[in-house]
Design an enzyme around this catalytic site. Structure first.
Site, PDB file in Angstrom:
ATOM      1  N   ASP A  52      33.871  39.742  40.415  1.00  0.00           N
ATOM      2  CA  ASP A  52      34.505  39.730  41.740  1.00  0.00           C
ATOM      3  C   ASP A  52      35.213  41.065  41.990  1.00  0.00           C
ATOM      4  O   ASP A  52      35.776  41.283  43.060  1.00  0.00           O
ATOM      5  CB  ASP A  52      35.443  38.522  41.920  1.00  0.00           C
ATOM      6  CG  ASP A  52      36.664  38.545  41.017  1.00  0.00           C
ATOM      7  OD1 ASP A  52      36.734  39.414  40.113  1.00  0.00           O
ATOM      8  OD2 ASP A  52      37.551  37.689  41.193  1.00  0.00           O
ATOM      9  N   LYS A 121      31.995  32.822  35.085  1.00  0.00           N
ATOM     10  CA  LYS A 121      33.232  33.273  34.431  1.00  0.00           C
ATOM     11  C   LYS A 121      34.435  32.823  35.254  1.00  0.00           C
ATOM     12  O   LYS A 121      34.402  32.884  36.482  1.00  0.00           O
ATOM     13  CB  LYS A 121      33.257  34.796  34.273  1.00  0.00           C
ATOM     14  CG  LYS A 121      34.558  35.304  33.654  1.00  0.00           C
ATOM     15  CD  LYS A 121      34.502  36.777  33.343  1.00  0.00           C
ATOM     16  CE  LYS A 121      34.735  37.683  34.523  1.00  0.00           C
ATOM     17  NZ  LYS A 121      36.069  37.507  35.177  1.00  0.00           N
ATOM     18  N   GLU A 123      38.850  32.993  35.398  1.00  0.00           N
ATOM     19  CA  GLU A 123      40.090  33.593  34.903  1.00  0.00           C
ATOM     20  C   GLU A 123      41.145  32.514  34.682  1.00  0.00           C
ATOM     21  O   GLU A 123      41.320  31.637  35.535  1.00  0.00           O
ATOM     22  CB  GLU A 123      40.637  34.589  35.932  1.00  0.00           C
ATOM     23  CG  GLU A 123      39.768  35.817  36.121  1.00  0.00           C
ATOM     24  CD  GLU A 123      40.386  36.816  37.104  1.00  0.00           C
ATOM     25  OE1 GLU A 123      41.593  36.703  37.407  1.00  0.00           O
ATOM     26  OE2 GLU A 123      39.649  37.712  37.546  1.00  0.00           O
ATOM     27  N   GLU A 190      41.182  41.130  28.767  1.00  0.00           N
ATOM     28  CA  GLU A 190      41.405  42.323  29.599  1.00  0.00           C
ATOM     29  C   GLU A 190      42.836  42.820  29.481  1.00  0.00           C
ATOM     30  O   GLU A 190      43.801  42.035  29.544  1.00  0.00           O
ATOM     31  CB  GLU A 190      41.082  42.008  31.073  1.00  0.00           C
ATOM     32  CG  GLU A 190      41.347  43.217  31.989  1.00  0.00           C
ATOM     33  CD  GLU A 190      40.740  43.135  33.371  1.00  0.00           C
ATOM     34  OE1 GLU A 190      40.008  42.167  33.651  1.00  0.00           O
ATOM     35  OE2 GLU A 190      40.999  44.053  34.174  1.00  0.00           O
TER      36      GLU A 190
HETATM   37  O1  KIV Z   1      35.426  41.305  38.142  1.00  0.00           O
HETATM   38  C1  KIV Z   1      35.017  41.926  37.146  1.00  0.00           C
HETATM   39  O2  KIV Z   1      34.206  42.851  37.250  1.00  0.00           O
HETATM   40  C2  KIV Z   1      35.521  41.505  35.855  1.00  0.00           C
HETATM   41  C3  KIV Z   1      35.168  42.303  34.637  1.00  0.00           C
HETATM   42  C4  KIV Z   1      35.447  43.732  34.727  1.00  0.00           C
HETATM   43  C5  KIV Z   1      35.708  41.679  33.407  1.00  0.00           C
HETATM   44  O3  KIV Z   1      36.188  40.520  35.790  1.00  0.00           O
END
Ligand code: KIV
Length: 275
Positions: A52, A121, A123, A190
């Site tokens: 994102d 993914k 968070e 991160e």
């Molecule tokens: O949004 C993204 O690109 C990410 C990665 C850099 C881990 O979350």
């Protein structure tokens, strides 16, 4: 598969996870469109993440909060058209999964189905562990993301290194453990200190994917425009430019302008004949 054998078929979740046990570092880069995805796939990257981060590097926003599910599905699909072999991870945008397990299951299902990715993914730490588990139980592979989580920008007050000091480090370690326990197959770490990245990588069985978290993680991810030296608005310490494409693009466009203005382009070699 040995380290020497080039991967020609789609890299699966079990194959990616097995790389930790084999001691082989996992390589991930972000991409948002067909052309970049095809280049990265052909170069042999293990995995492409449709992050994102596109809210910042593609859409020009200040942060990732405004990215929608439709934006993500669109870009995931573009990348899926270009990548035949790399494992594809679609990032779940802000508020598409946090409010309830039902929201999460529906949103993740849409990204997997319509975006044609292999995994999603999310968070967050302990607070989303049950949500992660609900999604995983339904057959959708989930990559976690703890430490500096950009969707918490308002709370963090900026993109700052997280997990400094014993208490903060402990919290991120227990977040990572909770997400692994919930069934995630890998986790992004991160913006945390090197020692904490090492400790988490040694404490959980699933691969850790570092970005600004030192060299001891099981793999690394970078935003493609950072890696290629194209995004120059700001450069965090962890970013390395492996090329200077921003400068190359600038020079190419300047040459194009000069040649069109002077009439030297298009020449005969770039023009059609009558027959
Ligand atoms: O949004 C993204 O690109 C990410 C990665 C850099 C881990 O979350």
């Amino acid at each position: 598969m040995s380290k020497q054998t080039p991967q020609t078929a789609k890299l699966t979740v079990p194959q990616l996870v097995a790389k930790k046990e084999a001691g082989e570092k996992i390589t991930i880069v972000t991409a948002y469109d067909f052309t970049m995805a095809k280049l990265f796939d052909e170069a042999g990257i293990d995995s492409i993440m449709i992050g994102d981060s596109l809210g910042v590097v593609v859409q020009g926003r200040d942060n990732t909060l405004g990215v929608t599910l439709d934006h993500m599905i669109y870009h995931c699909h573009c990348v899926a058209m270009g990548a035949k072999r790399a494992h594809l991870i679609g990032d779940m945008p802000f508020m598409s999964y946090q409010a309830s397990k039902e929201d999460a299951v529906r949103s993740c299902g849409q990204v997997l189905k319509r975006g044609k990715v292999d995994a999603v993914k999310m968070e967050g730490g302990e607070e989303i562990a049950e949500i992660v588990n609900a999604v995983v139980q339904l057959g959708i592979p989930v990559m976690g993301h703890v430490g500096l989580t950009p969707q918490h920008i308002k709370q963090m007050g900026g993109y700052k290194v997280q997990g400094r000091g014993e208490k903060a480090a402990k919290k991120i370690l227990s977040d990572a453990k909770a997400i692994a326990q919930a069934g995630a197959y890998a986790i992004v770490l991160e913006g945390i200190p090197t020692e904490l990245g090492k400790k988490i990588s040694e404490s959980i069985e699933i691969p850790t994917i570092g970005i600004g978290s030192g060299p001891h993680c099981d793999g690394q991810v970078l935003v493609c425009y950072d890696l290629l030296g194209m995004f120059t608005e700001f450069k965090p310490k962890f970013v390395k430019h492996f090329a200077n494409l921003g400068v190359a693009v600038h020079a190419a466009i300047k040459d194009y302008i000069r040649e069109v203005k002077s009439g030297s382009f298009p020449d005969e070699a770039h023009s059609y004949k009558d027959a």
